[in-house]
Structure formats: structure tokens, C-alpha cells
Design an enzyme around this catalytic site. Sequence first.
Site, mmCIF file in Angstrom:
data_model
loop_
_atom_site.group_PDB
_atom_site.id
_atom_site.type_symbol
_atom_site.label_atom_id
_atom_site.label_comp_id
_atom_site.label_asym_id
_atom_site.label_seq_id
_atom_site.Cartn_x
_atom_site.Cartn_y
_atom_site.Cartn_z
ATOM 1 N N CYS A 183 0.836 -1.201 0.000
ATOM 2 C CA CYS A 183 0.000 0.000 0.000
ATOM 3 C C CYS A 183 0.878 1.262 0.000
ATOM 4 O O CYS A 183 1.658 1.455 -0.918
ATOM 5 C CB CYS A 183 -0.995 -0.025 1.160
ATOM 6 S SG CYS A 183 -2.354 1.168 0.928
ATOM 7 N N HIS A 211 -3.725 -4.820 -0.572
ATOM 8 C CA HIS A 211 -3.336 -5.400 0.711
ATOM 9 C C HIS A 211 -3.383 -6.927 0.632
ATOM 10 O O HIS A 211 -4.467 -7.509 0.738
ATOM 11 C CB HIS A 211 -4.293 -4.934 1.816
ATOM 12 C CG HIS A 211 -4.113 -3.511 2.222
ATOM 13 N ND1 HIS A 211 -3.223 -3.127 3.198
ATOM 14 C CD2 HIS A 211 -4.711 -2.383 1.773
ATOM 15 C CE1 HIS A 211 -3.286 -1.804 3.350
ATOM 16 N NE2 HIS A 211 -4.179 -1.337 2.496
ATOM 17 N N GLU A 246 -2.575 -8.961 2.928
ATOM 18 C CA GLU A 246 -3.022 -9.462 4.234
ATOM 19 C C GLU A 246 -4.527 -9.363 4.402
ATOM 20 O O GLU A 246 -5.083 -9.952 5.339
ATOM 21 C CB GLU A 246 -2.291 -8.721 5.359
ATOM 22 C CG GLU A 246 -2.801 -7.329 5.688
ATOM 23 C CD GLU A 246 -2.330 -6.239 4.748
ATOM 24 O OE1 GLU A 246 -2.566 -5.056 5.050
ATOM 25 O OE2 GLU A 246 -1.724 -6.565 3.689
#
Length: 211
Positions: A82, A192, A194
Site C-alpha cells: 500500500c 493489501h 493481508e
Amino acid sequence: MSKNVVVLDYGSGNLRSAQRAVERTGATVTVTSNFQQALDADGLLVPGVGAFEACMRGLRAVRGEQVIGRRLAGGRPVLGICVGMQILFEKGVEHGVETAGCDEWPGTVEPLDAPVVPHMGWNTVDAPADTRMFAGMDADTRFYFVHSYGVRHWVLETHSEKIRAPRVTWATHGQPFVAAVENGPLWATQFHPEKSGDAGAALLTNWVDTL
């Protein structure tokens, strides 16, 4: 033997979610701002959330730009996520304020040119066929984005046949923007991993496998 990854703590980013996501690949993960630990790790993950200028200020406070540069000079892997990707570029422009980045790649982080901002939610990406980052993934795989700024123009050109050109992945929200870059030991994603479920887990596994 388990690979050792440092998630760089410089006051920005989803540190614990990034830690847990990388741990699920089987790596040993430490969240720290310690310069030497970040330098010595098998892999360094640089997260980032918020404003470009604030992230750069926090990064410099822990000498993060130095550790990134030293690692890359030695061919040691770094993954930016990001705003952790955005700060790798030459500069960012937000609200008319220009801030110098780490300058690992030329280019400017600028407002997205789209009817709806921020770009928030799931989106597909257009990845090169030979990228290691997206190995094993289908073309319609979706990743989770949350951002209002991005790199809309890739300006680094490689003319030498001896140097492998960076693998640049694009996504579209209003207009195309850089969604990910794979450049030797330096990987970065605007989305992202994650927060991207199985797709993000596969990408992080691909990265850890290179360490």
C-alpha cells in the site's frame, strides 16, 4: 529452516495483520523498528497506511529509507504494501504538497483519476505472464484495495538486454494505475495481501519462497 521476516514498525500500517498473514506462510515474523534486525532479516516487509508525507516522516525517523537502500544494494528482499509501495517511488503529491520518497523507482504518486475515490474493495489485476509474484493464480483473481492515490504512469525504462526489466502489474479504477511491481529483490503491491484472503496468502507464500 523457517525464514526470518521483519515487519518494519515506523508508526504506519496494519502491523499485526501483516505479521499474522506472513506467519501463516511458515515464516518467523518480528515486528520492530530496530535497524540492525531489519537489515539482517531474510525478508523485510514495509507496510503503510495514510498520507505519503506522514509515512515518509515516520520512515526517516527509524532510518527506514537507509535500511531499504542497503538491503537492495545487497540483493536482499523487500516487500512494500500500500503506502509502503508508494514511498518507494521518487515523490508523492498530496493536496498540492510534494514530498520526496525513497526514489528506488522514478515516478510520482498522485490522486487517482476516477469518478469514485477512494478505490475501496476487490479488483482484478493485469499481471505479466512470467511474474513470480502471481505464480499459480488465475487471471480473474481479485485483491483488496483501499487507496485514493497511486502511480498512474510507469516511467522507468530498461534498454539493456542484460538487465531484466521490472514486471509491472496494472489495475483499473477510472484509469489504469500500477497495482504491483516485481523488480529483482524489490516487490511491492498497492493492494493489501493481508486482507486479500487466499489470493493474498498465495502471493505472500510466493514472496517467502524467494527468501
